[in-house]
Design a protein around this motif. Structure first.
Motif, PDB file in Angstrom:
ATOM      1  N   UNK B  18      24.508  19.058  75.908  1.00 55.29           N
ATOM      2  CA  UNK B  18      25.928  19.182  75.549  1.00 55.29           C
ATOM      3  C   UNK B  18      26.285  18.142  74.481  1.00 55.29           C
ATOM      4  N   UNK B  19      25.790  16.905  74.670  1.00 59.24           N
ATOM      5  CA  UNK B  19      26.072  15.836  73.702  1.00 59.24           C
ATOM      6  C   UNK B  19      25.455  16.183  72.343  1.00 59.24           C
ATOM      7  N   UNK B  20      24.208  16.680  72.387  1.00 57.60           N
ATOM      8  CA  UNK B  20      23.510  17.040  71.148  1.00 57.60           C
ATOM      9  C   UNK B  20      24.251  18.158  70.410  1.00 57.60           C
ATOM     10  N   UNK B  21      24.647  19.187  71.173  1.00 59.69           N
ATOM     11  CA  UNK B  21      25.366  20.315  70.570  1.00 59.69           C
ATOM     12  C   UNK B  21      26.703  19.849  70.002  1.00 59.69           C
ATOM     13  N   UNK B  22      27.342  18.895  70.712  1.00 60.89           N
ATOM     14  CA  UNK B  22      28.623  18.369  70.225  1.00 60.89           C
ATOM     15  C   UNK B  22      28.456  17.755  68.846  1.00 60.89           C
ATOM     16  N   UNK B  23      27.346  17.049  68.657  1.00 61.05           N
ATOM     17  CA  UNK B  23      27.155  16.372  67.369  1.00 61.05           C
ATOM     18  C   UNK B  23      26.704  17.337  66.277  1.00 61.05           C
ATOM     19  N   UNK B  24      25.817  18.270  66.622  1.00 60.86           N
ATOM     20  CA  UNK B  24      25.290  19.100  65.541  1.00 60.86           C
ATOM     21  C   UNK B  24      26.017  20.429  65.368  1.00 60.86           C
ATOM     22  N   UNK B  25      26.926  20.766  66.282  1.00 60.49           N
ATOM     23  CA  UNK B  25      27.624  22.046  66.135  1.00 60.49           C
ATOM     24  C   UNK B  25      29.141  21.903  66.253  1.00 60.49           C
ATOM     25  N   UNK B  26      29.610  21.269  67.324  1.00 57.50           N
ATOM     26  CA  UNK B  26      31.057  21.269  67.557  1.00 57.50           C
ATOM     27  C   UNK B  26      31.818  20.424  66.532  1.00 57.50           C
ATOM     28  N   UNK B  27      31.311  19.235  66.256  1.00 54.36           N
ATOM     29  CA  UNK B  27      32.018  18.366  65.302  1.00 54.36           C
ATOM     30  C   UNK B  27      32.042  18.994  63.899  1.00 54.36           C
ATOM     31  N   UNK B  28      30.894  19.507  63.399  1.00 57.37           N
ATOM     32  CA  UNK B  28      30.973  20.219  62.107  1.00 57.37           C
ATOM     33  C   UNK B  28      31.918  21.418  62.146  1.00 57.37           C
ATOM     34  N   UNK B  29      31.914  22.156  63.277  1.00 56.29           N
ATOM     35  CA  UNK B  29      32.792  23.326  63.383  1.00 56.29           C
ATOM     36  C   UNK B  29      34.262  22.903  63.333  1.00 56.29           C
ATOM     37  N   UNK B  30      34.590  21.820  64.042  1.00 59.25           N
ATOM     38  CA  UNK B  30      35.972  21.333  64.021  1.00 59.25           C
ATOM     39  C   UNK B  30      36.361  20.899  62.602  1.00 59.25           C
ATOM     40  N   UNK B  31      35.410  20.264  61.907  1.00 56.59           N
ATOM     41  CA  UNK B  31      35.686  19.829  60.529  1.00 56.59           C
ATOM     42  C   UNK B  31      35.934  21.041  59.630  1.00 56.59           C
ATOM     43  N   UNK B  32      35.145  22.081  59.833  1.00 50.09           N
ATOM     44  CA  UNK B  32      35.314  23.294  59.018  1.00 50.09           C
ATOM     45  C   UNK B  32      36.696  23.908  59.277  1.00 50.09           C
ATOM     46  N   UNK B  33      37.100  23.920  60.546  1.00 51.24           N
ATOM     47  CA  UNK B  33      38.440  24.454  60.866  1.00 51.24           C
ATOM     48  C   UNK B  33      39.502  23.628  60.143  1.00 51.24           C
ATOM     49  N   UNK B  34      39.344  22.314  60.155  1.00 53.81           N
ATOM     50  CA  UNK B  34      40.312  21.446  59.463  1.00 53.81           C
ATOM     51  C   UNK B  34      40.329  21.709  57.962  1.00 53.81           C
ATOM     52  N   UNK B  35      39.166  21.864  57.382  1.00 51.42           N
ATOM     53  CA  UNK B  35      39.078  22.122  55.930  1.00 51.42           C
ATOM     54  C   UNK B  35      39.694  23.472  55.563  1.00 51.42           C
ATOM     55  N   UNK B  36      39.588  24.438  56.500  1.00 46.56           N
ATOM     56  CA  UNK B  36      39.995  25.807  56.170  1.00 46.56           C
ATOM     57  C   UNK B  36      41.503  25.950  55.959  1.00 46.56           C
ATOM     58  N   UNK B  37      42.260  24.964  56.369  1.00 44.07           N
ATOM     59  CA  UNK B  37      43.720  25.071  56.200  1.00 44.07           C
ATOM     60  C   UNK B  37      44.233  24.036  55.189  1.00 44.07           C
ATOM     61  N   UNK B  38      43.289  23.422  54.444  1.00 39.00           N
ATOM     62  CA  UNK B  38      43.718  22.387  53.501  1.00 39.00           C
ATOM     63  C   UNK B  38      43.007  22.542  52.146  1.00 39.00           C
ATOM     64  N   UNK B  39      43.545  21.841  51.159  1.00 39.93           N
ATOM     65  CA  UNK B  39      42.925  21.782  49.835  1.00 39.93           C
ATOM     66  C   UNK B  39      42.547  20.329  49.571  1.00 39.93           C
ATOM     67  N   UNK B  40      41.408  20.128  48.934  1.00 41.02           N
ATOM     68  CA  UNK B  40      41.024  18.761  48.594  1.00 41.02           C
ATOM     69  C   UNK B  40      40.442  18.720  47.185  1.00 41.02           C
ATOM     70  N   UNK B  41      40.655  17.606  46.522  1.00 41.02           N
ATOM     71  CA  UNK B  41      40.030  17.374  45.214  1.00 41.02           C
ATOM     72  C   UNK B  41      39.074  16.192  45.309  1.00 41.02           C
ATOM     73  N   UNK B  42      38.657  15.866  46.520  1.00 38.97           N
ATOM     74  CA  UNK B  42      37.734  14.763  46.751  1.00 38.97           C
ATOM     75  C   UNK B  42      38.463  13.506  47.196  1.00 38.97           C
ATOM     76  N   UNK B  43      37.704  12.446  47.395  1.00 37.32           N
ATOM     77  CA  UNK B  43      38.231  11.138  47.786  1.00 37.32           C
ATOM     78  C   UNK B  43      39.019  11.193  49.098  1.00 37.32           C
ATOM     79  N   UNK B  44      38.640  12.115  49.984  1.00 32.68           N
ATOM     80  CA  UNK B  44      39.262  12.227  51.309  1.00 32.68           C
ATOM     81  C   UNK B  44      40.785  12.437  51.262  1.00 32.68           C
ATOM     82  N   UNK B  45      41.261  13.070  50.213  1.00 33.87           N
ATOM     83  CA  UNK B  45      42.696  13.381  50.124  1.00 33.87           C
ATOM     84  C   UNK B  45      42.847  14.891  50.329  1.00 33.87           C
TER      85      UNK B  45
END
Lengths: 94, 288
Positions: B18-45
């Motif tokens: 579960x811990x391994x899957x959290x790091x290699x699947x869930x956290x990237x998936x959550x990040x993708x969900x966050x990115x999918x509703x935002x625009x970025x031009x880099x520099x974490x903005x």
């Protein structure tokens, strides 16, 4: 290093908190009432509570996508999709 | 009376996974969900965009075309690899040294890294120096996978069949070997034809492993990236640009992280839905 690279927003955080709470609630439910509540619903499938939650969430995601694909944004009524999703989840629980 | 369906202590044993899957699947998936509703031009903005990217992807002809290509590719390779894999498994020896030889030969393509497979087939199919390319042209057929869409598709499919049919063969062979001899003896007494033996004994007994084989091949082929990327680079034009290649072009080539994230989620939901439908249909059929 913080979590800024994950680009958290309140709506997405709320979404994941909802999923987490749903999973915790399902675990508690299963602990209090073991067996999974198997049932044959409108899809003609033998499903447990967990199956029904999964199908509800997956179906709701596709209802939102279909609505977005057909009507686009701004949504004519966000409540319409919520009603469709609620109806879908309710139908699955019958 | 309701009974406990599982031993709760088992959760402790699956905790590392579960811990391994959290790091290699869930956290990237959550990040993708966050990115999918935002625009970025880099520099974490990041800037909130809501469902704009989902709408853009859903109305994109480019996405429709790559999804169609992906579905066609997956359908074709499943229609070839599953029957071919079963046929090879049926023709493999049942005992003796031939079993080991066949199993090793079958396992070899699976051991080769995906990018090496792409590079091998790229050289193998080149029309001027490749063995396959020269041979086909020598037969009088105009073949150049770098310029002809049909030839590119043919080569990509042939490469996938060469690389992955072995997986179906090994699973089907394992299913065949698990059938007790008593079934064959009973069929022999009844005077069953080879087709009847296959239809009523071997195929039903292989159903479970074939379910796994079809699911694995479906998921792998639907997410294929490395081999066609190395072989054709998605070309000529966009004729072999499958979903994952298109996704990488958008995410890394154009640095459009928002649309790429939205596309990833739609892609993920399609894979999830199709896997669920496959699995449910097959399990339902098995129960009947």
């Amino acid at each position: 290093m913080g979590l800024s690279w994950m680009a958290w927003t309140w709506p997405t955080a709320a979404f994941f908190v909802f999923i987490l709470l749903a999973l915790v609630a399902m675990a508690v439910w299963e602990w209090r009432s073991p067996g999974g509540g198997p049932r044959r619903g409108i899809l003609g499938l033998d499903t447990t509570r967990g199956d029904r939650l999964f199908i509800s969430l997956l179906g709701s995601a596709f209802i939102f996508l279909a609505w977005l694909g057909i009507y686009g944004a701004p949504w004519s009524s966000p409540w319409s999709t919520r009603c469709w999703c609620s109806a879908w989840c309710r139908a699955l629980s019958l | 009376m309701a009974t406990k369906t599982q031993n709760s202590r088992a959760w402790l044993f699956v905790l590392p996974v579960v811990v391994l899957v959290a790091f290699n699947a869930l956290i990237p998936l959550m990040t993708v969900v966050n990115y999918s509703v935002q625009e970025t031009f880099g520099d974490n903005v990041f800037f909130w965009e809501g469902v704009k990217w989902f709408e853009q992807v859903l109305h994109s002809e480019r996405f429709h075309a790559s999804l169609l290509r992906q579905l066609m590719f997956t359908s074709i390779i499943l229609m070839i690899e599953v029957p071919l894999g079963v046929a090879i498994a049926l023709s493999m020896p049942k005992k003796g040294i031939g079993v080991s030889v066949c199993l090793v030969l079958m396992a070899l393509p699976l051991l080769i890294p995906w990018n090496v497979v792409g590079a091998m087939w790229n050289i193998f199919a080149l029309p001027d120096i490749g063995l396959l390319g020269r041979m086909i042209n020598g037969l009088g057929i105009d073949y150049n996978f770098t310029q002809q869409p049909g030839a590119a598709w043919f080569t990509t499919i042939l490469m996938d069949v060469w690389h992955w049919t072995s997986l179906v063969v090994l699973l089907a062979y394992a299913g065949l070997r698990s059938i007790p001899d008593a079934y064959y003896q009973a069929a022999k007494i009844d005077g069953a034809t080879p087709w009847a033996v296959f239809r009523f004994i071997q195929l039903p007994k292989m159903k479970r492993v074939l379910t796994i084989a079809i699911l694995l091949r479906f998921m792998d082929s639907f997410m294929i990236y490395t081999e066609p990327f190395v072989l054709t680079g998605g070309g000529p034009g966009n004729t072999t640009t499958f979903l994952s290649i298109d996704l990488v072009k958008i995410a890394l080539g154009q640095f459009d992280l928002g649309p790429a994230a939205a596309m990833s989620l739609i892609y993920f939901l399609i894979v999830l839905l199709l896997c669920w439908v496959f699995y449910t249909l097959m399990m339902r059929h098995e129960a009947q």
